[in-house]
Design a protein around this motif. Sequence first.
Motif, short mmCIF file in Angstrom:
data_model
loop_
_atom_site.label_atom_id
_atom_site.label_comp_id
_atom_site.label_asym_id
_atom_site.label_seq_id
_atom_site.Cartn_x
_atom_site.Cartn_y
_atom_site.Cartn_z
N LYS A 6 -4.72 -6.92 -12.52
CA LYS A 6 -5.68 -6.57 -13.56
C LYS A 6 -5.43 -5.14 -14.03
N VAL A 7 -5.63 -4.94 -15.35
CA VAL A 7 -5.54 -3.61 -15.95
C VAL A 7 -6.84 -3.36 -16.69
N VAL A 8 -7.50 -2.25 -16.38
CA VAL A 8 -8.77 -1.90 -17.01
C VAL A 8 -8.61 -0.54 -17.69
N LYS A 9 -9.00 -0.45 -18.96
CA LYS A 9 -8.96 0.83 -19.65
C LYS A 9 -10.17 1.64 -19.25
N SER A 10 -9.94 2.83 -18.72
CA SER A 10 -11.03 3.68 -18.27
C SER A 10 -11.80 4.26 -19.45
N MET A 11 -13.11 4.38 -19.28
CA MET A 11 -13.95 5.00 -20.30
C MET A 11 -13.90 6.52 -20.21
N LEU A 12 -13.26 7.04 -19.17
CA LEU A 12 -13.24 8.48 -18.92
C LEU A 12 -11.94 9.10 -19.40
N GLU A 13 -12.02 10.35 -19.83
CA GLU A 13 -10.84 11.07 -20.29
C GLU A 13 -9.82 11.20 -19.17
N MET A 14 -10.31 11.49 -17.96
CA MET A 14 -9.44 11.58 -16.79
C MET A 14 -10.21 11.10 -15.57
N THR A 15 -9.67 10.15 -14.83
CA THR A 15 -10.33 9.60 -13.67
C THR A 15 -9.87 10.33 -12.42
N HIS A 16 -10.78 11.04 -11.77
CA HIS A 16 -10.42 11.85 -10.60
C HIS A 16 -10.70 11.12 -9.29
N VAL A 17 -11.50 10.07 -9.32
CA VAL A 17 -11.81 9.35 -8.10
C VAL A 17 -12.03 7.88 -8.43
N CYS A 18 -11.67 7.02 -7.50
CA CYS A 18 -11.83 5.58 -7.70
C CYS A 18 -12.19 4.98 -6.34
N ILE A 19 -13.35 4.31 -6.25
CA ILE A 19 -13.87 3.83 -4.98
C ILE A 19 -14.30 2.38 -5.11
N PHE A 20 -13.93 1.54 -4.15
CA PHE A 20 -14.39 0.16 -4.10
C PHE A 20 -15.77 0.08 -3.46
N SER A 21 -16.58 -0.85 -3.92
CA SER A 21 -17.81 -1.17 -3.21
C SER A 21 -17.45 -1.90 -1.92
N PRO A 22 -18.35 -1.90 -0.91
CA PRO A 22 -18.01 -2.51 0.38
C PRO A 22 -17.57 -3.98 0.29
N GLU A 23 -18.19 -4.75 -0.62
CA GLU A 23 -17.83 -6.16 -0.73
C GLU A 23 -16.61 -6.37 -1.62
N GLY A 24 -16.14 -5.29 -2.29
CA GLY A 24 -14.92 -5.36 -3.07
C GLY A 24 -15.04 -5.95 -4.45
N THR A 25 -16.26 -6.12 -4.97
CA THR A 25 -16.43 -6.73 -6.28
C THR A 25 -16.68 -5.70 -7.38
N LEU A 26 -16.99 -4.47 -7.00
CA LEU A 26 -17.20 -3.40 -7.97
C LEU A 26 -16.32 -2.21 -7.63
N MET A 27 -16.04 -1.42 -8.64
CA MET A 27 -15.24 -0.23 -8.43
C MET A 27 -15.87 0.91 -9.21
N LEU A 28 -16.07 2.03 -8.55
CA LEU A 28 -16.62 3.22 -9.20
C LEU A 28 -15.47 4.13 -9.59
N ALA A 29 -15.41 4.46 -10.88
CA ALA A 29 -14.33 5.29 -11.40
C ALA A 29 -14.90 6.61 -11.88
N GLY A 30 -14.33 7.70 -11.42
CA GLY A 30 -14.80 9.02 -11.82
C GLY A 30 -16.20 9.26 -11.31
#
Length: 256
Positions: A225-249
């Motif tokens: 999968k390729v997702v275009k980030s809404m942020l100018e620059m993504t400094h951090v990327c974290i998965f949720s514990p169940e792996g269905t969500l990802m927090l970017a920046g």
Amino acid sequence: MWKNPSKYFAKTSVKYFERHKGEVNCCALSPDYQLLLTCSDDSRIHVWDAKSGLLKHKVKGHKGPVKSCCFSPDGSLFASSSHDSTVRIWRVETADCLHVLTGHSKCVETVSFSPDGTRLLSAGWDHMIILWEVQTGQRFKTYTGHQDATLCSAFSTDGSLFASGSWDKTIIVWNPRTGAIIFHLKGHEDWIRTLTFSRDGILLASTGLDKMIRLWDCENGKCIKVVKSMLEMTHVCIFSPEGTLMLAGAMGLQQL
């Protein structure tokens, strides 16, 4: 406008930590979420009480900008890397330096503890990735494969893999024990900025200066999968514990 940023947060739950005299390059929370670690271009590392915002330790030792910092999995140690070509391992309780690791010849951009806390990974501008024994400070293994500086690194949860991302726009997934390259992942059109394994180790997320987030299958090395980030620059990327969500920046929540 930002001469006194803390006043803009006075009516919110956000805490503002203000002591560094240079750009802050990295921050990390302790495993128990009680401490905050920050490092800066001012050559300092600060250890904060995360709840009160009080500064517990102002750590000196590096002779240049400090580029990266992280806590050990048990929270008893932290590591730092610097433009001065060194890596340092410190005791959290006293902020004493346990080891100064001198194997790199240029700026060290990233440090990562193995999940069991026995080894520390470092990499930077000299194209070398070094794995160190934490207890002794001795070099365990050196890895080469990137054609340019390495900016980020991450271990899988079980420690059977680690990944490195580079200015050469590629990601390498390694076997830390043998040094073998498992996958050489290509697809980003600019520098690789962050790497994160999912908790089950099946997925690897990568972000680059091309504003793209890519998800890789660690079993076959394919980009799924390729997702275009809404942020100018993504400094951090974290998965949720169940792996269905990802927090970017700091602000962008992406659905996988």
